[in-house]
Design a protein around this motif. Structure first.
Motif, mmCIF file in Angstrom:
data_model
loop_
_atom_site.group_PDB
_atom_site.id
_atom_site.type_symbol
_atom_site.label_atom_id
_atom_site.label_comp_id
_atom_site.label_asym_id
_atom_site.label_seq_id
_atom_site.Cartn_x
_atom_site.Cartn_y
_atom_site.Cartn_z
ATOM 1 N N SER A 15 31.461 -8.335 -32.151
ATOM 2 C CA SER A 15 30.346 -8.115 -31.227
ATOM 3 C C SER A 15 30.059 -6.639 -30.959
ATOM 4 O O SER A 15 28.894 -6.220 -30.916
ATOM 5 C CB SER A 15 30.597 -8.855 -29.902
ATOM 6 N N ALA A 16 31.102 -5.840 -30.779
ATOM 7 C CA ALA A 16 30.875 -4.420 -30.475
ATOM 8 C C ALA A 16 30.131 -3.733 -31.610
ATOM 9 O O ALA A 16 29.189 -2.961 -31.378
ATOM 10 C CB ALA A 16 32.210 -3.720 -30.196
ATOM 11 N N ARG A 17 30.541 -3.993 -32.839
ATOM 12 C CA ARG A 17 29.878 -3.368 -33.977
ATOM 13 C C ARG A 17 28.446 -3.871 -34.147
ATOM 14 O O ARG A 17 27.554 -3.113 -34.533
ATOM 15 C CB ARG A 17 30.679 -3.618 -35.261
ATOM 16 N N ILE A 18 28.226 -5.153 -33.874
ATOM 17 C CA ILE A 18 26.873 -5.701 -33.979
ATOM 18 C C ILE A 18 25.964 -5.064 -32.935
ATOM 19 O O ILE A 18 24.858 -4.610 -33.233
ATOM 20 C CB ILE A 18 26.899 -7.231 -33.810
ATOM 21 N N ILE A 19 26.435 -5.013 -31.690
ATOM 22 C CA ILE A 19 25.643 -4.394 -30.625
ATOM 23 C C ILE A 19 25.367 -2.937 -30.953
ATOM 24 O O ILE A 19 24.243 -2.439 -30.772
ATOM 25 C CB ILE A 19 26.374 -4.520 -29.272
ATOM 26 N N ALA A 20 26.388 -2.239 -31.461
ATOM 27 C CA ALA A 20 26.211 -0.826 -31.800
ATOM 28 C C ALA A 20 25.185 -0.646 -32.905
ATOM 29 O O ALA A 20 24.318 0.234 -32.836
ATOM 30 C CB ALA A 20 27.554 -0.229 -32.223
ATOM 31 N N GLY A 21 25.266 -1.494 -33.950
ATOM 32 C CA GLY A 21 24.323 -1.378 -35.050
ATOM 33 C C GLY A 21 22.895 -1.665 -34.626
ATOM 34 O O GLY A 21 21.956 -0.981 -35.050
ATOM 35 N N VAL A 22 22.719 -2.657 -33.772
ATOM 36 C CA VAL A 22 21.381 -3.011 -33.302
ATOM 37 C C VAL A 22 20.859 -1.966 -32.318
ATOM 38 O O VAL A 22 19.666 -1.640 -32.313
ATOM 39 C CB VAL A 22 21.397 -4.410 -32.650
ATOM 40 N N ALA A 23 21.742 -1.425 -31.492
ATOM 41 C CA ALA A 23 21.315 -0.413 -30.514
ATOM 42 C C ALA A 23 20.755 0.820 -31.201
ATOM 43 O O ALA A 23 19.895 1.502 -30.657
ATOM 44 C CB ALA A 23 22.482 -0.036 -29.603
ATOM 45 N N ARG A 24 21.249 1.109 -32.398
ATOM 46 C CA ARG A 24 20.704 2.263 -33.131
ATOM 47 C C ARG A 24 19.234 2.033 -33.472
ATOM 48 O O ARG A 24 18.449 2.979 -33.592
ATOM 49 C CB ARG A 24 21.515 2.485 -34.417
ATOM 50 N N ILE A 25 18.842 0.772 -33.607
ATOM 51 C CA ILE A 25 17.459 0.447 -33.938
ATOM 52 C C ILE A 25 16.587 0.400 -32.692
ATOM 53 O O ILE A 25 15.511 0.999 -32.642
ATOM 54 C CB ILE A 25 17.389 -0.905 -34.676
ATOM 55 N N GLY A 30 21.086 -2.924 -23.547
ATOM 56 C CA GLY A 30 20.817 -4.233 -22.963
ATOM 57 C C GLY A 30 20.100 -5.144 -23.935
ATOM 58 O O GLY A 30 20.486 -6.309 -24.135
ATOM 59 N N ILE A 31 19.052 -4.619 -24.564
ATOM 60 C CA ILE A 31 18.318 -5.399 -25.559
ATOM 61 C C ILE A 31 19.209 -5.683 -26.762
ATOM 62 O O ILE A 31 19.182 -6.787 -27.331
ATOM 63 C CB ILE A 31 17.045 -4.638 -25.992
ATOM 64 N N ALA A 32 20.015 -4.703 -27.141
ATOM 65 C CA ALA A 32 20.913 -4.893 -28.289
ATOM 66 C C ALA A 32 21.882 -6.044 -28.044
ATOM 67 O O ALA A 32 22.151 -6.844 -28.946
ATOM 68 C CB ALA A 32 21.678 -3.601 -28.564
ATOM 69 N N GLU A 33 22.408 -6.135 -26.841
ATOM 70 C CA GLU A 33 23.328 -7.232 -26.539
ATOM 71 C C GLU A 33 22.606 -8.576 -26.605
ATOM 72 O O GLU A 33 23.150 -9.562 -27.105
ATOM 73 C CB GLU A 33 23.970 -7.053 -25.172
ATOM 74 N N GLU A 34 21.365 -8.620 -26.107
ATOM 75 C CA GLU A 34 20.603 -9.867 -26.159
ATOM 76 C C GLU A 34 20.360 -10.303 -27.611
ATOM 77 O O GLU A 34 20.478 -11.497 -27.938
ATOM 78 C CB GLU A 34 19.271 -9.680 -25.432
ATOM 79 N N LEU A 35 20.048 -9.342 -28.462
ATOM 80 C CA LEU A 35 19.802 -9.671 -29.863
ATOM 81 C C LEU A 35 21.086 -10.108 -30.562
ATOM 82 O O LEU A 35 21.068 -10.990 -31.436
ATOM 83 C CB LEU A 35 19.186 -8.467 -30.579
ATOM 84 N N ALA A 36 22.203 -9.507 -30.176
ATOM 85 C CA ALA A 36 23.490 -9.944 -30.724
ATOM 86 C C ALA A 36 23.780 -11.385 -30.302
ATOM 87 O O ALA A 36 24.281 -12.192 -31.103
ATOM 88 C CB ALA A 36 24.603 -9.007 -30.260
ATOM 89 N N GLN A 37 23.473 -11.695 -29.058
ATOM 90 C CA GLN A 37 23.654 -13.066 -28.577
ATOM 91 C C GLN A 37 22.723 -14.025 -29.320
ATOM 92 O O GLN A 37 23.102 -15.162 -29.607
ATOM 93 C CB GLN A 37 23.380 -13.129 -27.066
ATOM 94 N N ASP A 38 21.511 -13.574 -29.628
ATOM 95 C CA ASP A 38 20.588 -14.406 -30.411
ATOM 96 C C ASP A 38 21.179 -14.731 -31.782
ATOM 97 O O ASP A 38 21.051 -15.855 -32.292
ATOM 98 C CB ASP A 38 19.250 -13.679 -30.597
ATOM 99 N N ALA A 39 21.834 -13.737 -32.387
ATOM 100 C CA ALA A 39 22.472 -13.961 -33.683
ATOM 101 C C ALA A 39 23.603 -14.976 -33.558
ATOM 102 O O ALA A 39 23.803 -15.815 -34.447
ATOM 103 C CB ALA A 39 22.994 -12.642 -34.246
ATOM 104 N N LEU A 40 24.327 -14.901 -32.457
ATOM 105 C CA LEU A 40 25.391 -15.873 -32.202
ATOM 106 C C LEU A 40 24.819 -17.283 -32.106
ATOM 107 O O LEU A 40 25.358 -18.228 -32.695
ATOM 108 C CB LEU A 40 26.130 -15.511 -30.909
ATOM 109 N N VAL A 41 23.729 -17.432 -31.374
ATOM 110 C CA VAL A 41 23.080 -18.741 -31.245
ATOM 111 C C VAL A 41 22.628 -19.253 -32.613
ATOM 112 O O VAL A 41 22.793 -20.438 -32.945
ATOM 113 C CB VAL A 41 21.885 -18.655 -30.276
ATOM 114 N N ALA A 42 22.073 -18.341 -33.431
ATOM 115 C CA ALA A 42 21.630 -18.740 -34.775
ATOM 116 C C ALA A 42 22.801 -19.244 -35.605
ATOM 117 O O ALA A 42 22.687 -20.233 -36.336
ATOM 118 C CB ALA A 42 20.958 -17.562 -35.471
ATOM 119 N N ALA A 43 23.943 -18.576 -35.480
ATOM 120 C CA ALA A 43 25.133 -19.008 -36.223
ATOM 121 C C ALA A 43 25.611 -20.379 -35.745
ATOM 122 O O ALA A 43 25.989 -21.233 -36.555
ATOM 123 C CB ALA A 43 26.242 -17.975 -36.067
ATOM 124 N N LEU A 44 25.579 -20.580 -34.442
ATOM 125 C CA LEU A 44 25.998 -21.873 -33.892
ATOM 126 C C LEU A 44 25.083 -22.997 -34.362
ATOM 127 O O LEU A 44 25.512 -24.146 -34.510
ATOM 128 C CB LEU A 44 26.005 -21.804 -32.360
#
Length: 411
Positions: A15-25, A30-44
């Motif tokens: 999660s930390a690396r995903i949030i970090a990678g998305v935050a660069r974009i 805050g938005i980066a964490e939400e998008l990381a959570q969206d990816a988690l939901v997609a995986a589930l």
């Protein structure tokens, strides 16, 4: 392991690396964490049907980044940013199977940016700690609340406010350089240090030690040391935590009661962590954390309590108090002096701290004074100090220990 548990386990690690990678974009944690959570939901949703991909972390990263690009595309104000960071991703569909990271070399840099952002001085200390544990440590809000004995709604609100404060202050998602770097790095080190200390000696509650917090802080220190190999104080902090963590298991007895340093079974100290501490200390400097690590290293070197090099420890405290003038450090120095030169030499040092406002409600001041008085044979005075110390601490285990010491002096 079920697919759901596999998804959750991978996300906890990545999660930390995903949030970090998305935050660069998106430039907003805050938005980066939400998008990381969206990816988690997609995986589930997808993995139970398609199976867990060969590289699940890469799948989650790519999915989150695609969603970030979609978000940037929808906002015209980010058109220039889309051109810069979306060019390599915008023509690709979210992966249905194994996925390679678009920029594997940049992941560590992104993680370092995330750490500096979460620990930004614009946030209050409590907010920095909570946000760092959430974004970088991967802890849930419930876990953070339980660790610091706060309610879950309070912790959640603290994290939300921290994200808003970063966005409002337009904190850049970057690793600071130049004059700003030292102050920002100090803030990062302080957060990790405070998290470890709360685990090592809990300020309140029924447990003296919370090993999980110590482990989280130690992991963060190791990550930071790997990301910033040329920063001596980073290695100083890592060395300090390795040494301290080496004796965590011996600090409490079978019933959770405190075990004083003199009574700990040193054969059960973790020698691997001590070796790691020595290695980190060799790369450390002469700053405050490095000096504290050297002090902890002196304790680790002593196979018996009686072998402790107290004169060297006292000398190190003399240097430390010059760098960081602090009544708490002065109190620790007095303890070292008492062991090197005797309680009579240390008592005036402790008495001189009695008027310090910062120590007025600090239970270790009367506790140390009680110990010195007991060693000097002044039992009645020592008993009163232990009783006062017990009334000041909020930790139930420490209260029991101090009351036992006072009771031992009755009569």
């Amino acid at each position: 392991m079920s697919t759901t548990r596999a998804v959750e386990a991978v996300f906890r690690i990545e999660s930390a690396r995903i949030i970090a990678g998305v935050a660069r974009i998106v430039r907003d944690v805050g938005i980066a964490e939400e998008l990381a959570q969206d990816a988690l939901v997609a995986a589930l949703e997808q993995w139970p049907q398609s199976g867990v991909p060969d590289k699940p972390g890469a799948w989650l990263m790519a999915t989150a980044k695609h969603r970030a690009i979609d978000l940037v595309r929808r906002k015209e104000v980010y058109a220039r940013k889309l051109a810069e960071v979306g060019r390599t991703l915008e023509d690709q569909a979210p992966p249905a199977g194994p996925a390679e990271l678009a920029d594997p070399e940049g992941i560590d840099d992104d993680l370092l940016r995330l750490i500096f952002t979460a620990c930004h001085p614009v946030l209050a200390t409590e907010a920095r700690i909570a946000l760092t544990l959430r974004l970088v440590g991967g802890l849930t809000t419930q876990e953070i609340a339980r660790a610091f004995l706060t309610s879950e709604p309070t912790t959640a609100q603290r994290i939300v406010r921290a994200k808003r404060a970063l966005a409002k202050a337009a904190v850049p998602f970057e690793v600071p350089y130049g004059a700003d770097r030292e102050q920002r790095l100090a803030s990062v080190l302080e957060v990790i240090y405070l998290v470890f200390n709360e685990g090592y000696s809990a300020t309140a509650g029924d447990d003296l030690v919370r090993p999980a917090l110590c482990e989280d802080a130690l992991r963060l220190a190791r990550v930071l040391a790997a990301l910033m190999p040329k920063e001596p104080e980073v290695h100083g902090l890592a060395a300090l935590l390795e040494f301290q963590a080496s004796r965590t298991a011996t600090r409490t007895g079978p019933g959770g009661e405190p075990v004083l340093l003199a009574d700990q079974n040193r054969s059960k100290w973790n020698r691997l962590l001590i070796r790691r501490g020595v290695e980190a200390l060799h790369r450390a400097g002469t700053g405050p954390y490095s000096l504290q690590a050297a002090i902890a290293g002196c304790h680790a070197d002593a196979l018996r309590y009686e072998d402790t090099d107290w004169p060297t420890i006292a000398a190190l405290y003399n240097r430390l108090v010059v760098l960081v003038p602090s009544p708490v450090i002065e109190l620790n120095r007095a303890v070292a002096v008492s062991m090197a030169q005797g309680p009579a030499a240390a008592l005036p040092l402790v008495d001189a701290l009695a008027a310090e406002p910062a120590l007025r409600a600090y239970h270790l001041l009367p506790s140390v004074r009680g110990d010195l008085l007991e060693r000097l044979g002044r039992r009645a005075e020592a008993r009163a100090e232990f009783e006062r110390a017990a009334s000041l601490t909020r930790n139930a285990r420490e209260q029991d220990l101090l009351r036992d010491r006072a009771a031992h002096l009755d009569g």
